[in-house]
Design a protein around this motif. Structure first.
Motif, PDB file in Angstrom:
ATOM      1  N   ASP A  48      51.918  20.950 -33.536  1.00  0.00           N
ATOM      2  CA  ASP A  48      51.326  19.682 -33.111  1.00  0.00           C
ATOM      3  C   ASP A  48      50.574  19.854 -31.793  1.00  0.00           C
ATOM      4  OD1 ASP A  48      52.702  18.762 -35.295  1.00  0.00           O
ATOM      5  OD2 ASP A  48      54.013  17.401 -34.173  1.00  0.00           O
ATOM      6  N   MET A  49      49.418  19.207 -31.719  1.00  0.00           N
ATOM      7  CA  MET A  49      48.596  19.242 -30.511  1.00  0.00           C
ATOM      8  C   MET A  49      47.891  17.910 -30.345  1.00  0.00           C
ATOM      9  SD  MET A  49      46.674  22.931 -30.385  1.00  0.00           S
ATOM     10  CE  MET A  49      46.323  23.200 -32.114  1.00  0.00           C
ATOM     11  N   SER A  50      47.475  17.630 -29.120  1.00  0.00           N
ATOM     12  CA  SER A  50      46.667  16.442 -28.879  1.00  0.00           C
ATOM     13  C   SER A  50      45.270  16.663 -29.459  1.00  0.00           C
ATOM     14  CB  SER A  50      46.569  16.149 -27.384  1.00  0.00           C
ATOM     15  OG  SER A  50      45.757  17.121 -26.745  1.00  0.00           O
ATOM     16  N   VAL A  51      44.535  15.594 -29.618  1.00  0.00           N
ATOM     17  CA  VAL A  51      43.168  15.684 -30.121  1.00  0.00           C
ATOM     18  C   VAL A  51      42.343  16.581 -29.200  1.00  0.00           C
ATOM     19  CG1 VAL A  51      41.060  14.393 -30.628  1.00  0.00           C
ATOM     20  CG2 VAL A  51      43.281  13.434 -31.262  1.00  0.00           C
ATOM     21  N   GLY A  52      42.509  16.409 -27.889  1.00  0.00           N
ATOM     22  CA  GLY A  52      41.771  17.224 -26.918  1.00  0.00           C
ATOM     23  C   GLY A  52      42.108  18.700 -27.011  1.00  0.00           C
ATOM     24  N   GLU A  53      43.374  19.008 -27.205  1.00  0.00           N
ATOM     25  CA  GLU A  53      43.773  20.413 -27.344  1.00  0.00           C
ATOM     26  C   GLU A  53      43.165  21.031 -28.601  1.00  0.00           C
ATOM     27  OE1 GLU A  53      48.189  20.529 -25.254  1.00  0.00           O
ATOM     28  OE2 GLU A  53      47.986  19.611 -27.245  1.00  0.00           O
ATOM     29  N   VAL A  54      43.175  20.279 -29.697  1.00  0.00           N
ATOM     30  CA  VAL A  54      42.574  20.778 -30.932  1.00  0.00           C
ATOM     31  C   VAL A  54      41.074  20.976 -30.733  1.00  0.00           C
ATOM     32  CG1 VAL A  54      42.018  20.216 -33.335  1.00  0.00           C
ATOM     33  CG2 VAL A  54      44.327  19.813 -32.467  1.00  0.00           C
ATOM     34  N   ASN A  70      39.473  11.700 -38.358  1.00  0.00           N
ATOM     35  CA  ASN A  70      39.549  10.518 -39.227  1.00  0.00           C
ATOM     36  C   ASN A  70      39.499  10.900 -40.699  1.00  0.00           C
ATOM     37  OD1 ASN A  70      39.751   8.749 -37.068  1.00  0.00           O
ATOM     38  ND2 ASN A  70      37.569   8.264 -37.053  1.00  0.00           N
ATOM     39  N   ASN A  71      38.620  11.833 -41.046  1.00  0.00           N
ATOM     40  CA  ASN A  71      38.520  12.259 -42.446  1.00  0.00           C
ATOM     41  C   ASN A  71      39.781  12.978 -42.907  1.00  0.00           C
ATOM     42  OD1 ASN A  71      36.013  11.111 -42.921  1.00  0.00           O
ATOM     43  ND2 ASN A  71      34.902  12.932 -42.293  1.00  0.00           N
ATOM     44  N   LEU A  72      40.370  13.803 -42.053  1.00  0.00           N
ATOM     45  CA  LEU A  72      41.620  14.478 -42.421  1.00  0.00           C
ATOM     46  C   LEU A  72      42.773  13.489 -42.559  1.00  0.00           C
ATOM     47  CD1 LEU A  72      41.347  17.737 -40.294  1.00  0.00           C
ATOM     48  CD2 LEU A  72      41.359  17.580 -42.796  1.00  0.00           C
ATOM     49  N   VAL A  73      42.773  12.431 -41.742  1.00  0.00           N
ATOM     50  CA  VAL A  73      43.793  11.378 -41.873  1.00  0.00           C
ATOM     51  C   VAL A  73      43.608  10.664 -43.209  1.00  0.00           C
ATOM     52  CG1 VAL A  73      44.590   9.160 -40.960  1.00  0.00           C
ATOM     53  CG2 VAL A  73      44.166  11.066 -39.387  1.00  0.00           C
ATOM     54  N   LYS A  74      42.359  10.319 -43.547  1.00  0.00           N
ATOM     55  CA  LYS A  74      42.069   9.638 -44.825  1.00  0.00           C
ATOM     56  C   LYS A  74      42.479  10.494 -46.014  1.00  0.00           C
ATOM     57  CE  LYS A  74      38.139   6.988 -43.130  1.00  0.00           C
ATOM     58  NZ  LYS A  74      36.660   6.894 -43.110  1.00  0.00           N
ATOM     59  N   MET A  75      42.323  11.815 -45.876  1.00  0.00           N
ATOM     60  CA  MET A  75      42.687  12.746 -46.950  1.00  0.00           C
ATOM     61  C   MET A  75      44.203  12.944 -47.046  1.00  0.00           C
ATOM     62  SD  MET A  75      39.738  15.587 -46.157  1.00  0.00           S
ATOM     63  CE  MET A  75      40.289  16.800 -47.355  1.00  0.00           C
ATOM     64  N   GLY A  76      44.934  12.440 -46.063  1.00  0.00           N
ATOM     65  CA  GLY A  76      46.381  12.592 -46.056  1.00  0.00           C
ATOM     66  C   GLY A  76      46.850  13.951 -45.572  1.00  0.00           C
ATOM     67  N   CYS A  77      45.969  14.692 -44.895  1.00  0.00           N
ATOM     68  CA  CYS A  77      46.314  16.048 -44.436  1.00  0.00           C
ATOM     69  C   CYS A  77      46.968  16.070 -43.059  1.00  0.00           C
ATOM     70  CB  CYS A  77      45.064  16.925 -44.406  1.00  0.00           C
ATOM     71  SG  CYS A  77      44.412  17.269 -46.050  1.00  0.00           S
ATOM     72  N   ILE A  78      46.624  15.094 -42.238  1.00  0.00           N
ATOM     73  CA  ILE A  78      47.225  15.005 -40.903  1.00  0.00           C
ATOM     74  C   ILE A  78      47.547  13.552 -40.609  1.00  0.00           C
ATOM     75  CG2 ILE A  78      46.038  17.051 -39.997  1.00  0.00           C
ATOM     76  CD1 ILE A  78      44.155  15.169 -38.459  1.00  0.00           C
ATOM     77  N   GLU A  79      48.378  13.360 -39.608  1.00  0.00           N
ATOM     78  CA  GLU A  79      48.643  12.020 -39.119  1.00  0.00           C
ATOM     79  C   GLU A  79      48.604  12.042 -37.602  1.00  0.00           C
ATOM     80  OE1 GLU A  79      52.451  11.098 -40.865  1.00  0.00           O
ATOM     81  OE2 GLU A  79      53.543  12.174 -39.318  1.00  0.00           O
ATOM     82  N   ARG A  80      48.272  10.878 -37.053  1.00  0.00           N
ATOM     83  CA  ARG A  80      48.264  10.716 -35.603  1.00  0.00           C
ATOM     84  C   ARG A  80      49.619  10.161 -35.181  1.00  0.00           C
ATOM     85  NH1 ARG A  80      43.388   8.214 -36.872  1.00  0.00           N
ATOM     86  NH2 ARG A  80      41.551   9.317 -36.161  1.00  0.00           N
ATOM     87  N   ARG A  81      50.145  10.750 -34.116  1.00  0.00           N
ATOM     88  CA  ARG A  81      51.384  10.241 -33.535  1.00  0.00           C
ATOM     89  C   ARG A  81      51.133   9.933 -32.068  1.00  0.00           C
ATOM     90  NH1 ARG A  81      55.930  14.335 -36.151  1.00  0.00           N
ATOM     91  NH2 ARG A  81      55.703  13.568 -38.290  1.00  0.00           N
ATOM     92  N   VAL A  82      51.820   8.941 -31.564  1.00  0.00           N
ATOM     93  CA  VAL A  82      51.664   8.574 -30.160  1.00  0.00           C
ATOM     94  C   VAL A  82      52.455   9.552 -29.306  1.00  0.00           C
ATOM     95  CG1 VAL A  82      52.092   6.757 -28.445  1.00  0.00           C
ATOM     96  CG2 VAL A  82      51.327   6.148 -30.738  1.00  0.00           C
ATOM     97  N   CYS A  83      51.834  10.044 -28.255  1.00  0.00           N
ATOM     98  CA  CYS A  83      52.502  10.935 -27.308  1.00  0.00           C
ATOM     99  C   CYS A  83      53.519  10.123 -26.507  1.00  0.00           C
ATOM    100  CB  CYS A  83      51.472  11.571 -26.379  1.00  0.00           C
ATOM    101  SG  CYS A  83      52.179  12.625 -25.102  1.00  0.00           S
ATOM    102  N   GLU A  84      54.746  10.594 -26.455  1.00  0.00           N
ATOM    103  CA  GLU A  84      55.797   9.874 -25.739  1.00  0.00           C
ATOM    104  C   GLU A  84      55.534   9.821 -24.234  1.00  0.00           C
ATOM    105  OE1 GLU A  84      58.233   8.088 -27.149  1.00  0.00           O
ATOM    106  OE2 GLU A  84      57.302   8.649 -29.047  1.00  0.00           O
ATOM    107  N   GLU A  85      54.955  10.888 -23.677  1.00  0.00           N
ATOM    108  CA  GLU A  85      54.708  10.956 -22.236  1.00  0.00           C
ATOM    109  C   GLU A  85      53.510  10.119 -21.800  1.00  0.00           C
ATOM    110  OE1 GLU A  85      54.883  14.082 -24.030  1.00  0.00           O
ATOM    111  OE2 GLU A  85      57.050  13.978 -23.737  1.00  0.00           O
ATOM    112  N   ASP A  86      52.526   9.990 -22.685  1.00  0.00           N
ATOM    113  CA  ASP A  86      51.303   9.247 -22.364  1.00  0.00           C
ATOM    114  C   ASP A  86      50.831   8.537 -23.622  1.00  0.00           C
ATOM    115  OD1 ASP A  86      48.799   8.289 -21.653  1.00  0.00           O
ATOM    116  OD2 ASP A  86      48.156  10.149 -20.680  1.00  0.00           O
ATOM    117  N   LYS A  87      51.083   7.259 -23.703  1.00  0.00           N
ATOM    118  CA  LYS A  87      50.799   6.467 -24.916  1.00  0.00           C
ATOM    119  C   LYS A  87      49.308   6.440 -25.270  1.00  0.00           C
ATOM    120  CE  LYS A  87      55.088   4.978 -25.229  1.00  0.00           C
ATOM    121  NZ  LYS A  87      56.012   5.828 -25.906  1.00  0.00           N
ATOM    122  N   ARG A  88      48.438   6.836 -24.328  1.00  0.00           N
ATOM    123  CA  ARG A  88      46.998   6.856 -24.610  1.00  0.00           C
ATOM    124  C   ARG A  88      46.588   8.078 -25.419  1.00  0.00           C
ATOM    125  NH1 ARG A  88      45.140   7.030 -18.608  1.00  0.00           N
ATOM    126  NH2 ARG A  88      46.867   8.480 -18.733  1.00  0.00           N
TER     127      ARG A  88
END
Length: 144
Positions: A48-54, A70-88
């Motif tokens: 797992d990595m942040s969007v910026g790290e990827v 967004n396209n990978l999320v729509k395809m069901g290949c990845i999901e976004r999770r909220v970072c516990e340390e920084d909700k942004r």
């Protein structure tokens, strides 16, 4: 720029482009773009990595990474999770679908890369890896 240095740079570009073309063909047969494959491969190999790290890992621009994600999320290949340390911050996570897909493609791509480098023997490969690290300033603890 001197002719030797220019020739080296052109040779590096041509070699990478040749391998990338083979990878693009491989992943397009699986319904992915090259950039989508790069995101999945980064998450597969590093976790797992942040969007910026990827984005930094795959050398993508700030403008294109949201579309890829967004396209990978729509395809069901990845999901976004909220970072516990920084909700942004969004953390990208491979779903089982994404894992299964990249788990099938990654070994094929690795074999493609190995095959592309058959022109070099083991010692030449070691020397090339050393020289590329040296060129990138990554020897002796230096970072580029």
């Amino acid at each position: 720029m001197h002719k030797l240095e220019l020739g080296i740079l052109i040779g590096l570009h041509r070699s990478v482009n040749m391998i990338d073309k083979k990878t693009k063909k491989l992943v397009s047969d699986q319904g992915l773009t090259f950039s989508q494959f790069m995101v999945l491969e980064a998450l597969y190999s590093k976790g797992d990595m942040s969007v910026g790290e990827v984005r930094d890992r795959i050398l993508s621009s700030e403008g294109t990474i949201p579309l890829i994600v967004n396209n990978l999320v729509k395809m069901g290949c990845i999901e976004r999770r909220v970072c516990e340390e920084d909700k942004r911050v969004s953390i990208l996570h491979l779903t089982q679908t994404g894992y299964d897909l990249i788990h099938e493609i990654a070994p094929k791509n690795e074999a493609l890369i190995v095959d592309s480098m058959k022109a070099l023997d083991k010692e030449e490969k070691k020397e090339l890896a050393y020289l590329l690290k040296k060129l990138g300033g990554r020897l002796d603890g230096k970072t580029s």
